[in-house]
Design an enzyme around this catalytic site. Structure first.
Site, mmCIF file in Angstrom:
data_model
loop_
_atom_site.group_PDB
_atom_site.id
_atom_site.type_symbol
_atom_site.label_atom_id
_atom_site.label_comp_id
_atom_site.label_asym_id
_atom_site.label_seq_id
_atom_site.Cartn_x
_atom_site.Cartn_y
_atom_site.Cartn_z
ATOM 1 N N ASP A 14 0.025 0.144 -8.326
ATOM 2 C CA ASP A 14 -0.728 -0.172 -7.127
ATOM 3 C C ASP A 14 0.316 -0.726 -6.138
ATOM 4 O O ASP A 14 1.396 -1.153 -6.561
ATOM 5 C CB ASP A 14 -1.770 -1.234 -7.495
ATOM 6 C CG ASP A 14 -2.498 -1.754 -6.290
ATOM 7 O OD1 ASP A 14 -3.080 -0.954 -5.556
ATOM 8 O OD2 ASP A 14 -2.485 -2.987 -6.075
ATOM 9 N N LEU A 15 0.022 -0.726 -4.861
ATOM 10 C CA LEU A 15 1.034 -1.171 -3.883
ATOM 11 C C LEU A 15 0.786 -2.606 -3.427
ATOM 12 O O LEU A 15 1.551 -3.528 -3.739
ATOM 13 C CB LEU A 15 1.022 -0.205 -2.685
ATOM 14 C CG LEU A 15 2.007 -0.486 -1.565
ATOM 15 C CD1 LEU A 15 3.450 -0.413 -2.055
ATOM 16 C CD2 LEU A 15 1.821 0.522 -0.418
ATOM 17 N N ASP A 16 -0.322 -2.766 -2.705
ATOM 18 C CA ASP A 16 -0.635 -4.058 -2.097
ATOM 19 C C ASP A 16 -0.952 -5.101 -3.182
ATOM 20 O O ASP A 16 -1.885 -4.919 -3.963
ATOM 21 C CB ASP A 16 -1.845 -3.835 -1.181
ATOM 22 C CG ASP A 16 -2.372 -5.098 -0.568
ATOM 23 O OD1 ASP A 16 -1.566 -5.967 -0.234
ATOM 24 O OD2 ASP A 16 -3.603 -5.210 -0.422
ATOM 25 N N THR A 22 1.460 -7.356 1.142
ATOM 26 C CA THR A 22 0.766 -6.974 2.377
ATOM 27 C C THR A 22 -0.662 -7.518 2.440
ATOM 28 O O THR A 22 -1.310 -7.415 3.483
ATOM 29 C CB THR A 22 0.725 -5.430 2.536
ATOM 30 O OG1 THR A 22 0.505 -4.858 1.249
ATOM 31 C CG2 THR A 22 2.009 -4.903 3.114
ATOM 32 N N LYS A 50 -9.699 -7.046 -2.164
ATOM 33 C CA LYS A 50 -8.455 -6.521 -2.747
ATOM 34 C C LYS A 50 -8.687 -5.217 -3.516
ATOM 35 O O LYS A 50 -9.561 -5.156 -4.385
ATOM 36 C CB LYS A 50 -7.809 -7.564 -3.651
ATOM 37 C CG LYS A 50 -7.208 -8.687 -2.843
ATOM 38 C CD LYS A 50 -6.350 -9.607 -3.673
ATOM 39 C CE LYS A 50 -5.737 -10.667 -2.769
ATOM 40 N NZ LYS A 50 -5.106 -11.729 -3.522
ATOM 41 N N SER A 119 -2.222 4.023 -4.736
ATOM 42 C CA SER A 119 -2.733 3.017 -3.801
ATOM 43 C C SER A 119 -3.932 3.536 -3.016
ATOM 44 O O SER A 119 -3.984 4.718 -2.664
ATOM 45 C CB SER A 119 -1.620 2.634 -2.814
ATOM 46 O OG SER A 119 -2.141 1.889 -1.740
ATOM 47 N N ALA A 120 -4.858 2.640 -2.722
ATOM 48 C CA ALA A 120 -6.027 3.002 -1.913
ATOM 49 C C ALA A 120 -5.673 3.087 -0.433
ATOM 50 O O ALA A 120 -6.439 3.620 0.365
ATOM 51 C CB ALA A 120 -7.118 1.952 -2.115
ATOM 52 N N LYS A 150 -11.127 3.450 -5.934
ATOM 53 C CA LYS A 150 -11.170 2.695 -7.185
ATOM 54 C C LYS A 150 -12.489 1.918 -7.202
ATOM 55 O O LYS A 150 -12.913 1.466 -6.141
ATOM 56 C CB LYS A 150 -10.000 1.700 -7.250
ATOM 57 C CG LYS A 150 -8.619 2.355 -7.173
ATOM 58 C CD LYS A 150 -7.542 1.295 -6.940
ATOM 59 C CE LYS A 150 -6.189 1.933 -6.656
ATOM 60 N NZ LYS A 150 -5.142 0.980 -6.303
ATOM 61 N N GLU A 174 -1.748 -3.303 -11.816
ATOM 62 C CA GLU A 174 -2.782 -3.541 -10.789
ATOM 63 C C GLU A 174 -3.062 -5.025 -10.591
ATOM 64 O O GLU A 174 -3.039 -5.789 -11.552
ATOM 65 C CB GLU A 174 -4.094 -2.898 -11.249
ATOM 66 C CG GLU A 174 -4.469 -1.620 -10.565
ATOM 67 C CD GLU A 174 -4.870 -1.752 -9.102
ATOM 68 O OE1 GLU A 174 -5.006 -2.884 -8.593
ATOM 69 O OE2 GLU A 174 -5.046 -0.714 -8.456
ATOM 70 N N ASP A 175 -3.370 -5.392 -9.342
ATOM 71 C CA ASP A 175 -3.750 -6.787 -9.076
ATOM 72 C C ASP A 175 -5.254 -6.922 -8.827
ATOM 73 O O ASP A 175 -5.743 -8.027 -8.612
ATOM 74 C CB ASP A 175 -2.997 -7.344 -7.857
ATOM 75 C CG ASP A 175 -3.457 -6.726 -6.551
ATOM 76 O OD1 ASP A 175 -3.716 -5.498 -6.533
ATOM 77 O OD2 ASP A 175 -3.583 -7.456 -5.551
HETATM 78 P P1 B16 Z 1 -5.931 0.730 4.346
HETATM 79 P P2 B16 Z 1 -3.824 -1.077 -2.776
HETATM 80 C C1 B16 Z 1 -5.563 -1.455 -0.809
HETATM 81 O O1 B16 Z 1 -4.246 -1.220 -1.221
HETATM 82 C C2 B16 Z 1 -5.725 -2.919 -0.409
HETATM 83 O O2 B16 Z 1 -5.593 -3.765 -1.540
HETATM 84 C C3 B16 Z 1 -7.076 -3.139 0.213
HETATM 85 O O3 B16 Z 1 -7.191 -4.486 0.634
HETATM 86 C C4 B16 Z 1 -7.240 -2.176 1.404
HETATM 87 O O4 B16 Z 1 -8.523 -2.332 1.994
HETATM 88 C C5 B16 Z 1 -7.044 -0.747 0.917
HETATM 89 O O5 B16 Z 1 -5.769 -0.616 0.320
HETATM 90 C C6 B16 Z 1 -7.154 0.256 2.039
HETATM 91 O O6 B16 Z 1 -6.068 0.047 2.905
HETATM 92 O O7 B16 Z 1 -6.945 0.109 5.235
HETATM 93 O O8 B16 Z 1 -4.495 0.432 4.739
HETATM 94 O O9 B16 Z 1 -6.160 2.215 4.150
HETATM 95 O O10 B16 Z 1 -4.005 -2.441 -3.376
HETATM 96 O O11 B16 Z 1 -4.722 -0.014 -3.406
HETATM 97 O O12 B16 Z 1 -2.379 -0.654 -2.704
HETATM 98 MG MG MG Z 2 -3.681 -4.072 -4.886
#
Ligand code: B16
Ligand code: MG
Length: 224
Positions: A14-16, A22, A50, A119-120, A150, A174-175
């Protein structure tokens, strides 16, 4: 251990909140939106966002503020939040890589273990480019390549397919609980990044990737 006979042949990240910090920018942007709408949005509320997609995050935010809006307004607000978020991350650099991430990514490459992003975020490429992380990945799956958020396993199944490793030989870092659930539903192994109290479904939890090494990973995965 040779990767071809080890339990783990690919790591999906996962990224964030796992590789980069971020989450604070997401929080700043959502809070700014809540301020504009006239209600309080706390860091505790933000925990629920998250790993959740942008539109689902907005729904949670509006629920916190007890605000009802039509779909068109919701889309406009999500875009507004995203523009602020993109502005915040436009100046980020590799100083925002979380501790231990780079060392672990380099070690995985040395051991011939495949690395994929799951990542989402639709902004993942901007973040990876700004943090100089792109060269560490064999495959990058982000919110622009998926249609199901997810805890649907799609993002991780696409990652496993892209690096040609079967799910049982993949481990997901994953966090977010939704991400751990996605990995489990995809038939993958799991390591939570954070606290065991919040990531109750994860097979094993570490506070950060600083606590991880290839040797430790293979040992954990061989015994659990
Ligand atoms: P965006 P991850 C997720 O990233 C974030 O944790 C989540 O807070 C965010 O709403 C989602 O990406 C969508 O991000 O608005 O930049 O498309 O944790 O899956 O890396
Ligand atoms: Mg995350």
């Amino acid at each position: 251990m040779n990767p071809t006979n080890s339990p783990i042949q690919a790591c999906l990240f996962d990224l964030d909140g796992v590789l980069v910090d971020t989450a604070k920018y997401h929080f700043l942007a959502w809070k700014r939106l809540a301020d504009e709408l006239g209600f309080e949005f706390t860091e505790k509320d933000n925990e629920r966002l998250k790993g959740v997609s942008r539109m689902a995050s907005l729904e949670i935010l509006l629920e916190v503020g007890n605000v009802q809006l039509d779909d068109e307004t919701k889309l406009a607000l999500a875009e507004k939040k995203n523009n602020w978020y993109v502005d915040y991350i436009s100046t980020m650099d590799d100083s925002e890589i979380l501790p231990g991430s780079l060392t672990f990514l380099k070690e995985l490459k040395q051991h011939g273990i495949k690395v994929a992003l799951g990542s989402a975020s639709k902004n993942a490429m901007t973040i990876l480019n700004n943090a100089n992380l792109v060269p560490y990945f064999d495959a990058i799956i982000d919110g622009t390549k998926t249609s199901n958020a997810k805890p649907d396993p799609e993002v991780f199944l696409l990652g496993a397919e892209a690096v040609q490793i079967s799910p049982e030989h993949c481990v997901v870092f994953e966090d977010a609980e939704a991400g751990i659930e996605a990995a489990i539903r995809g038939g993958m192994r799991t390591i939570g990044i954070g606290s065991p109290g919040t990531l109750i479904l994860a097979e094993y939890v570490v506070p950060s990737l600083e606590e991880m090494s290839v040797e430790k990973l293979q040992l954990i995965m061989a015994r659990t």
